[in-house]
Scaffold this active site. Structure first.
Site, PDB file in Angstrom:
ATOM      1  N   ARG A  81      25.646  82.466  11.297  1.00 45.23           N
ATOM      2  CA  ARG A  81      26.296  83.157  12.404  1.00 45.23           C
ATOM      3  C   ARG A  81      27.743  82.674  12.485  1.00 45.23           C
ATOM      4  O   ARG A  81      28.004  81.483  12.640  1.00 45.23           O
ATOM      5  CB  ARG A  81      25.565  82.879  13.726  1.00 45.23           C
ATOM      6  CG  ARG A  81      26.252  83.509  14.932  1.00 45.23           C
ATOM      7  CD  ARG A  81      25.446  83.327  16.213  1.00 45.23           C
ATOM      8  NE  ARG A  81      26.219  83.823  17.343  1.00 45.23           N
ATOM      9  CZ  ARG A  81      26.754  83.059  18.291  1.00 45.23           C
ATOM     10  NH1 ARG A  81      26.610  81.742  18.250  1.00 45.23           N
ATOM     11  NH2 ARG A  81      27.447  83.590  19.274  1.00 45.23           N
ATOM     12  N   HIS A 125      34.416  85.596  20.116  1.00 40.32           N
ATOM     13  CA  HIS A 125      34.062  84.233  20.490  1.00 40.32           C
ATOM     14  C   HIS A 125      35.298  83.596  21.136  1.00 40.32           C
ATOM     15  O   HIS A 125      35.781  82.548  20.686  1.00 40.32           O
ATOM     16  CB  HIS A 125      33.569  83.432  19.286  1.00 40.32           C
ATOM     17  CG  HIS A 125      32.725  82.243  19.649  1.00 40.32           C
ATOM     18  ND1 HIS A 125      31.442  82.058  19.186  1.00 40.32           N
ATOM     19  CD2 HIS A 125      32.966  81.178  20.455  1.00 40.32           C
ATOM     20  CE1 HIS A 125      30.943  80.925  19.679  1.00 40.32           C
ATOM     21  NE2 HIS A 125      31.860  80.374  20.446  1.00 40.32           N
ATOM     22  N   GLU A 170      28.895  84.502  25.113  1.00 38.21           N
ATOM     23  CA  GLU A 170      28.982  83.844  26.406  1.00 38.21           C
ATOM     24  C   GLU A 170      30.068  84.399  27.328  1.00 38.21           C
ATOM     25  O   GLU A 170      31.041  83.716  27.657  1.00 38.21           O
ATOM     26  CB  GLU A 170      29.185  82.337  26.204  1.00 38.21           C
ATOM     27  CG  GLU A 170      28.081  81.680  25.408  1.00 38.21           C
ATOM     28  CD  GLU A 170      28.212  80.170  25.289  1.00 38.21           C
ATOM     29  OE1 GLU A 170      27.266  79.546  24.783  1.00 38.21           O
ATOM     30  OE2 GLU A 170      29.247  79.616  25.703  1.00 38.21           O
ATOM     31  N   ASN A 296      22.035  81.204  23.989  1.00 36.52           N
ATOM     32  CA  ASN A 296      22.606  79.887  23.718  1.00 36.52           C
ATOM     33  C   ASN A 296      22.089  78.925  24.779  1.00 36.52           C
ATOM     34  O   ASN A 296      22.335  79.112  25.967  1.00 36.52           O
ATOM     35  CB  ASN A 296      24.136  79.932  23.767  1.00 36.52           C
ATOM     36  CG  ASN A 296      24.727  80.723  22.617  1.00 36.52           C
ATOM     37  OD1 ASN A 296      24.017  81.139  21.698  1.00 36.52           O
ATOM     38  ND2 ASN A 296      26.032  80.941  22.648  1.00 36.52           N
ATOM     39  N   TYR A 298      21.542  74.815  25.964  1.00 36.23           N
ATOM     40  CA  TYR A 298      21.868  73.405  25.802  1.00 36.23           C
ATOM     41  C   TYR A 298      21.143  72.511  26.807  1.00 36.23           C
ATOM     42  O   TYR A 298      20.764  71.393  26.491  1.00 36.23           O
ATOM     43  CB  TYR A 298      23.383  73.199  25.903  1.00 36.23           C
ATOM     44  CG  TYR A 298      24.120  73.808  24.752  1.00 36.23           C
ATOM     45  CD1 TYR A 298      24.250  73.125  23.550  1.00 36.23           C
ATOM     46  CD2 TYR A 298      24.650  75.095  24.834  1.00 36.23           C
ATOM     47  CE1 TYR A 298      24.900  73.692  22.458  1.00 36.23           C
ATOM     48  CE2 TYR A 298      25.299  75.671  23.755  1.00 36.23           C
ATOM     49  CZ  TYR A 298      25.427  74.977  22.572  1.00 36.23           C
ATOM     50  OH  TYR A 298      26.058  75.538  21.503  1.00 36.23           O
ATOM     51  N   GLU A 351      22.454  79.522  19.592  1.00 32.98           N
ATOM     52  CA  GLU A 351      23.103  78.214  19.608  1.00 32.98           C
ATOM     53  C   GLU A 351      22.175  77.221  20.280  1.00 32.98           C
ATOM     54  O   GLU A 351      21.591  77.494  21.328  1.00 32.98           O
ATOM     55  CB  GLU A 351      24.436  78.218  20.380  1.00 32.98           C
ATOM     56  CG  GLU A 351      25.563  78.937  19.705  1.00 32.98           C
ATOM     57  CD  GLU A 351      26.873  78.828  20.496  1.00 32.98           C
ATOM     58  OE1 GLU A 351      27.023  77.876  21.301  1.00 32.98           O
ATOM     59  OE2 GLU A 351      27.733  79.703  20.325  1.00 32.98           O
TER      60      GLU A 351
END
Length: 445
Positions: A81, A125, A170, A296, A298, A351
């Protein structure tokens, strides 16, 4: 350290990859006709970047792309990606295309295919051409039209070779960190402006998908969101109410219009006069069928009505970013998305990773914390899959240590260490583990 993935088996068609983004690795900031982006400008603002660095050199991926693709291939993944730098292929975000920039991505995509790697392209991005920002950027509705033309231009050039194309990475970050909190480019601080930006990002996504399909796009089309489960810090009514509101701001504000054609009623009422200005038909345009949703992940979000929740003070394991390590939140999030938004046929973890200390011991980067992080989160994906969630991809963030936005080069997310003085790449123990894990998956297929 016990590896929770040892006995796990994923389907043979599961997509395994690594992720990067153009501004963070390419460098070559003004080479071959590339125009400036908002991040080139933001890096020049005093105090904007923790170590006063910038992305002018980064990882020199623009020159070293072939070696980097060899490195990716050596990991045993089947997907990469990456993102296109809009100002590299269209210096001002409109008008003439830059052939040198387009030719770079031609070589990159062809190089992936030659190495058996699926190309998964992200259009935005975060590195918007500065020339468009000078005209209002994402707050200007005209940028929506420019983005659609950009999407179509990339489709004409690369679309026949792509496995997937994602519009935005995002949008919450672009809107909130870039236009409300001012800690990311373009560095503005206006909540109403940020909300308008979020609407235009969603509108540009919907219009782009509609235009790409009309142009005959065959690759899978989607969008990537940063998402997390949101929990109250305590069982108090105030903390619970705060958690519902923040869940709305992070998740429902994006997922509801994308999948249901409406903004959350509770959020809209809470915003009052700050709510974005819309035109008739905007919500219908935003709500285009998604081939996939990129997630994504985290950490989780924990909300307190009194003061920000501190995971380290609460005794939780944290990364160098100060983010709690909470793998069970990924399972929870995937289950919730599948339950509340069944319109999405496929969920991809696009991600997942962490910034951790990278000790060199006996000539190796023995990043045990990062390895353990990846193992636990891959196990969390498997747990969601066992519950019937259509999660079909997992991509590590990130392939390389790189320019980590406002943190500069101080935080390292890569599974491959980069010596920024020599540009030497050294796979860390986490990369070695990932390679071994994927080899075992391949044998079990």
């Amino acid at each position: 350290m016990t590896d929770p993935t040892t006995a796990l088996h994923f389907p043979p068609d599961f997509v395994w990859g690594v992720s990067t983004s153009a501004f963070q690795i390419e460098g070559a900031a003004d080479v071959d006709g590339k125009g400036p982006s908002i991040w080139d400008s933001f890096c020049r603002q005093p105090g904007a970047i923790a170590d006063a660095s910038d992305g002018r050199v980064a990882c020199e991926h623009y020159q070293r792309w072939a070696d980097d693709l060899d490195l990716i291939q050596s990991l045993g993944v089947n997907a990469y990606r990456f993102s296109v730098s809009w100002p590299r292929v269209q210096a001002t975000g409109q008008g003439a295309w830059n052939e040198a920039g387009l030719a770079f991505y031609d070589r990159l995509v062809d190089g992936m295919l030659a190495r058996g790697l699926q190309p998964h392209l992200t259009l935005n991005h975060w590195d918007l051409p500065q020339a468009l920002q000078d005209r209002g950027g994402w707050a200007n509705r005209e940028t929506v039209d420019h983005f659609v033309e950009y999407a179509l231009g990339i489709q004409r050039r690369l679309g026949d070779r792509l496995a997937s194309l994602c519009t935005h990475n995002e949008p919450w970050v672009v809107a909130v960190l870039g236009h409300q909190n001012g800690v990311f480019a373009p560095g503005l601080k206006d909540e109403a402006l940020a909300l308008q930006v979020s609407h235009h990002l969603l509108l540009s996504h919907g219009r782009a998908l509609k235009a790409l399909r009309a142009a005959g796009a065959k690759e899978k089309l989607g969008i990537v969101l940063n998402l997390a489960p949101t929990h109250p810090a305590t069982p108090s009514a105030a903390d619970k109410a705060r958690a519902v509101l923040e869940d709305g701001r992070l998740l429902r504000w994006y997922m509801d219009p994308l999948c249901q054609g409406r903004y959350p009623v509770d959020l809209w009422l809470d915003l009052g006069g700050k709510a974005p200005k819309m035109h008739d038909g905007d919500l219908a345009e935003i709500r285009q069928p998604l081939d996939f949703l990129g997630v994504n992940y985290y950490s989780r979000s924990v909300q307190s009505a009194d003061k920000p929740w501190d995971p380290k003070a609460a005794g939780k394991e944290v990364s160098e970013m100060g983010w709690e390590v909470y793998p069970e939140g990924l399972t929870e999030l995937l289950l919730r998305l599948h339950r509340d938004y069944p319109q999405v046929p496929s969920l991809w973890v696009t991600e997942n990773g962490g910034a951790f200390p990278d000790p060199w011991i006996d000539g190796r980067v023995q990043d045990e914390a990062r390895t353990r992080y990846l193992q636990r989160h891959i196990a969390a994906v498997h747990a969601a899959k066992l519950e019937g969630v259509p999660v079909d991809a997992y991509m590590v963030w990130s392939l390389l240590d790189n320019f980590e936005w406002s943190s500069g080069y101080a935080k390292r997310f890569g599974i491959v260490h980069v010596d920024y003085e020599t540009q030497q790449r050294t796979p860390k123990d986490s990369a070695r583990w990932y390679r071994q894990f994927l080899a075992a998956q391949s044998k079990g297929a």
